[in-house]
Scaffold this active site. Structure first.
Site, short mmCIF file in Angstrom:
data_model
loop_
_atom_site.label_atom_id
_atom_site.label_comp_id
_atom_site.label_asym_id
_atom_site.label_seq_id
_atom_site.Cartn_x
_atom_site.Cartn_y
_atom_site.Cartn_z
N TYR A 159 0.83 -1.20 0.00
CA TYR A 159 0.00 0.00 0.00
C TYR A 159 0.87 1.25 0.00
CZ TYR A 159 -3.63 3.31 1.40
OH TYR A 159 -4.49 4.38 1.47
N LYS A 163 1.24 4.35 -2.90
CA LYS A 163 0.98 5.77 -2.62
C LYS A 163 2.23 6.62 -2.85
CE LYS A 163 -3.35 5.28 -1.68
NZ LYS A 163 -4.38 5.80 -2.63
#
Length: 254
Positions: A159, A163
């Site tokens: 994750y 990002k």
């Protein structure tokens, strides 16, 4: 003496596309933009849920419509944006998280998270920008990123990587499209109470980790994002591009 005038935060006459608008941060952003006067196109995979949300917004005097859209389907997304644009404002809140220790990450999970959070976000932003360029219009493109774009976190290697990537292409796109009047920025929230974060808050040790890191001493609510998205969408941020608005309660201050 002539006093300076505060730029308007209003969005009257603007068309805004909000992806991932069926719940959580995306829904809050859609409401905020509609309250500021924009006509908001709510996009997500759930057509039935979007229809109900549009009814709620229009019942309150706001201007909105629904668009069934799966951002991970690049060709369908490009076609939908071309058919329904141009959009003056984009807010991309479509995202996916599958949290595991790094040594347990599966290829399937990696591909699913990266496919939506990087590839989907990239080509959605590109599609909206193309519409603006063809129309000769300026615009404000906003990707919902995360504080994990600036730091690492437990069980969040994939994750966080996605990002960080969003921050990278945001800066490059801002450089390329700046002369065309197209601004590209991100919003980086801390942990916000949404269905996406439920798995974290259901674990007492993880909740304690979150609360210890947030300097303001509380977990975020979707309302904490609403003022920031109106700011970035509006003329109040006319000189802001290629940057990240941290709404993280001070998590990344250290």
């Amino acid at each position: 003496m002539t006093l300076p005038q505060t730029p308007s935060f209003r969005l009257d006459g603007k068309r805004a596309l909000v992806a991932g608008a069926s719940s959580g941060i995306g829904l809050a952003c859609a409401v905020a933009l509609a309250e500021a006067g924009a006509h908001v196109v709510l996009a997500a995979r759930s057509a039935d849920k979007l229809a109900k949300l549009v009814d709620e917004l229009t019942a309150k005097g706001m201007s909105a419509e629904a668009l069934a859209l799966d951002v991970s389907d690049i060709a369908a997304t490009q076609a939908a944006v071309a058919a329904n644009g141009p959009f003056d404002v984009l807010v991309n809140s479509a995202g996916l998280a599958r949290h595991t220790p790094a040594e347990e990450t599966s290829e399937e999970d990696f591909d699913a998270v990266a496919g939506l959070n990087i590839k989907g976000a990239y080509f959605l932003t590109q599609a909206v920008a193309k519409g603006l360029i063809e129309a000769g219009k300026p615009g404000s493109l906003i990707n919902i990123s995360s504080q994990m774009a600036k730091v690492g976190g437990l069980d969040r290697a994939v994750y966080s990587a996605t990002k960080h990537a969003v921050e990278g292409f945001t800066k490059s796109m801002a450089i390329e499209w700046g002369k065309k009047g197209i601004r590209v920025n991100t919003i980086c929230p801390t942990f916000i109470v949404t269905p996406l974060t439920k798995q974290t808050f259901d674990r007492p040790e993880r909740r304690a980790w979150v609360e210890e890191k947030i300097k303001l001493g509380r977990i975020g609510e979707v309302e904490d994002i609403m003022g920031g998205v109106v700011y970035l969408a509006s003329d109040a941020s006319a000189l802001v591009t290629g940057t990240a608005l941290m709404i993280d309660g001070g998590w990344t201050a250290e």
